[in-house]
Enzyme design. Sequence first.
Site, PDB file in Angstrom:
ATOM      1  N   LYS A  27       1.004  -0.678   0.158  1.00  0.00           N
ATOM      2  CA  LYS A  27      -0.008   0.087  -0.268  1.00  0.00           C
ATOM      3  C   LYS A  27       1.122   1.051  -0.028  1.00  0.00           C
ATOM      4  O   LYS A  27       0.711   1.977  -0.912  1.00  0.00           O
ATOM      5  CB  LYS A  27      -0.731   0.257   1.572  1.00  0.00           C
ATOM      6  CG  LYS A  27      -2.139   1.320   1.366  1.00  0.00           C
ATOM      7  CD  LYS A  27      -3.634   0.617   2.282  1.00  0.00           C
ATOM      8  CE  LYS A  27      -2.524   0.845   3.325  1.00  0.00           C
ATOM      9  NZ  LYS A  27      -3.408   1.834   3.589  1.00  0.00           N
ATOM     10  N   ARG A 130      -9.052  11.880  12.496  1.00  0.00           N
ATOM     11  CA  ARG A 130      -7.160  11.494  12.464  1.00  0.00           C
ATOM     12  C   ARG A 130      -6.599  12.801  12.651  1.00  0.00           C
ATOM     13  O   ARG A 130      -6.731  14.018  11.772  1.00  0.00           O
ATOM     14  CB  ARG A 130      -6.952  10.945  11.534  1.00  0.00           C
ATOM     15  CG  ARG A 130      -7.721   9.621  11.678  1.00  0.00           C
ATOM     16  CD  ARG A 130      -7.445   8.320  10.566  1.00  0.00           C
ATOM     17  NE  ARG A 130      -6.050   8.085  10.783  1.00  0.00           N
ATOM     18  CZ  ARG A 130      -5.794   7.253   9.630  1.00  0.00           C
ATOM     19  NH1 ARG A 130      -6.375   6.661   8.432  1.00  0.00           N
ATOM     20  NH2 ARG A 130      -4.852   6.382   9.976  1.00  0.00           N
ATOM     21  N   GLN A 177       5.191   9.394   7.027  1.00  0.00           N
ATOM     22  CA  GLN A 177       4.231   9.985   6.387  1.00  0.00           C
ATOM     23  C   GLN A 177       4.235  10.895   6.625  1.00  0.00           C
ATOM     24  O   GLN A 177       4.133  12.202   5.345  1.00  0.00           O
ATOM     25  CB  GLN A 177       2.348   9.710   7.258  1.00  0.00           C
ATOM     26  CG  GLN A 177       2.373   8.429   6.440  1.00  0.00           C
ATOM     27  CD  GLN A 177       0.584   8.117   7.084  1.00  0.00           C
ATOM     28  OE1 GLN A 177      -0.086   9.047   8.007  1.00  0.00           O
ATOM     29  NE2 GLN A 177       0.666   7.072   6.697  1.00  0.00           N
ATOM     30  N   ASP A 326       1.460  -1.640  11.730  1.00  0.00           N
ATOM     31  CA  ASP A 326       0.504  -1.994  11.192  1.00  0.00           C
ATOM     32  C   ASP A 326       0.356  -3.443  11.663  1.00  0.00           C
ATOM     33  O   ASP A 326      -0.600  -3.920  11.623  1.00  0.00           O
ATOM     34  CB  ASP A 326       0.285  -2.159   9.945  1.00  0.00           C
ATOM     35  CG  ASP A 326       0.173  -0.191   8.898  1.00  0.00           C
ATOM     36  OD1 ASP A 326      -0.003   1.088   9.822  1.00  0.00           O
ATOM     37  OD2 ASP A 326       0.502  -0.012   8.358  1.00  0.00           O
ATOM     38  N   ARG A 399      -7.723  -4.321   9.354  1.00  0.00           N
ATOM     39  CA  ARG A 399      -6.467  -4.794  10.402  1.00  0.00           C
ATOM     40  C   ARG A 399      -7.451  -5.855  10.829  1.00  0.00           C
ATOM     41  O   ARG A 399      -6.980  -6.288  11.499  1.00  0.00           O
ATOM     42  CB  ARG A 399      -5.115  -3.912  10.768  1.00  0.00           C
ATOM     43  CG  ARG A 399      -4.595  -3.524   9.226  1.00  0.00           C
ATOM     44  CD  ARG A 399      -3.250  -2.796   9.566  1.00  0.00           C
ATOM     45  NE  ARG A 399      -3.161  -1.924   8.100  1.00  0.00           N
ATOM     46  CZ  ARG A 399      -2.503  -2.256   6.751  1.00  0.00           C
ATOM     47  NH1 ARG A 399      -2.272  -3.447   6.635  1.00  0.00           N
ATOM     48  NH2 ARG A 399      -2.150  -1.302   6.118  1.00  0.00           N
TER      49      ARG A 399
END
Length: 439
Positions: A27, A130, A177, A326, A399
């Site tokens: 991803k 977020r 990020q 993750d 997830r």
Amino acid sequence: MTGSTAAARELKAGGSLKGAVRVPGDKSISHRALLFGAIADGVTTIEGLLPAEDPISTAACLRAMGAEISPIGEGDLIRVTGVGLDGLQEPDTVLDCGNSGTTMRLMLGLLAGRDGRHFVLTGDASLRRRPMQRVGQPLAMLGAEVRGRGDGNYAPLAVQGRRLRGAVVGTPVASAQVKSALLLAALTADGPTTVIEPAPSRDHSERMLKAFGADLTVGGEMGRHISVKPGARLQGQHVVVPGDISSAAFWLVAGALVPGADLTVENVGLNPTRTGVLDVLEQMGAKIEVLNRRDVAGEPVGDLHVTSGPLQPFRFGEEIMPRLVDEVPILTVAACFCEGESHISGAAELRVKETDRLAVMARQLKTMGADLDETPDGLVIRGGRPLRGAALDSETDHRVAMSLAVASLLASGDSTLERSDAAAVSYPSFWDDLARLRI
């Protein structure tokens, strides 16, 4: 949370897993290939792009600003016709990032330096909760103007493009990020920019920007200083996206736990900034072999063979977290089946993912009879208690959905899972692959 519109999925307990599986494209790399292709000169072709909701959101935003991107479907070779380093146009609509935090955070960096152009970014209800200031504040040191709710912390966010200045910027957290947003902004700044991270984070942006022709150097202790000199034009490339190790992790844990399992996960990206899950599984005594190691388009790749066996409890903290953030939900499941106490710390970041993943995993696994407690930044799991079948809910998190699917295989009875379609965010074929591998 709202109720599911689809019927709950039945999850049968028992059986085993055998065979080979190829997980969808990574991803992180998929997002970056689309973004860098859009601001390059010429055509970029992408093989193995993840055909899931998050990269599709990135593609839609880029199309709205003038980049040409062919339709994204499973197995398709994607063509991106770039508009050049400063060719993105002001869109005539709001840019919708869907559920993708990566899309929104990288777009902030991409758009901050588009002098004289105005952009508005929004997303779904989860994304609008977020935190975005962690990107907006470092970008402000380059002269960026990002405004939104909560003093620029929550979408919808307005970006007023400015001429940016180069700077030395320390990032508040070790986040790929945040780093990638700054590197994208630095490409069109006046003067060089150096980004300094508190700890190394995944380095897909650095690898790919170099391949596209950016003037980028990596130095400092553990590669934590990344410098960009602006002005170099990016050239379209052929990008091969390896399988996502974060998706492979579900099969690695399932293969290690389910009695009699024998699985090979093919074509998995093994970038060392992402392989923390392999280190923890090795610490647990999992039987995993790396086969057919190779380099594909600047990224290390291999096939992972896993067979079942007894596992030991683990302990890990913030030093490894950027390399496996993750994978915490599926490692939490693994801990439930280890005799003894496992500890996860330094994972406060998971409280601001698609859901509060620490709270959701604790809540759902307790429904199955697991013995675990939340801490402010992690979990303590007392493994070895049998899990029972239960009525479970992904709470809209991809997830979580796949982690609970693995847990359900080992329960004493069958389970149901509400909102199982959340898996499509990163792994659209997960349920089909699970059905095919079961014996």
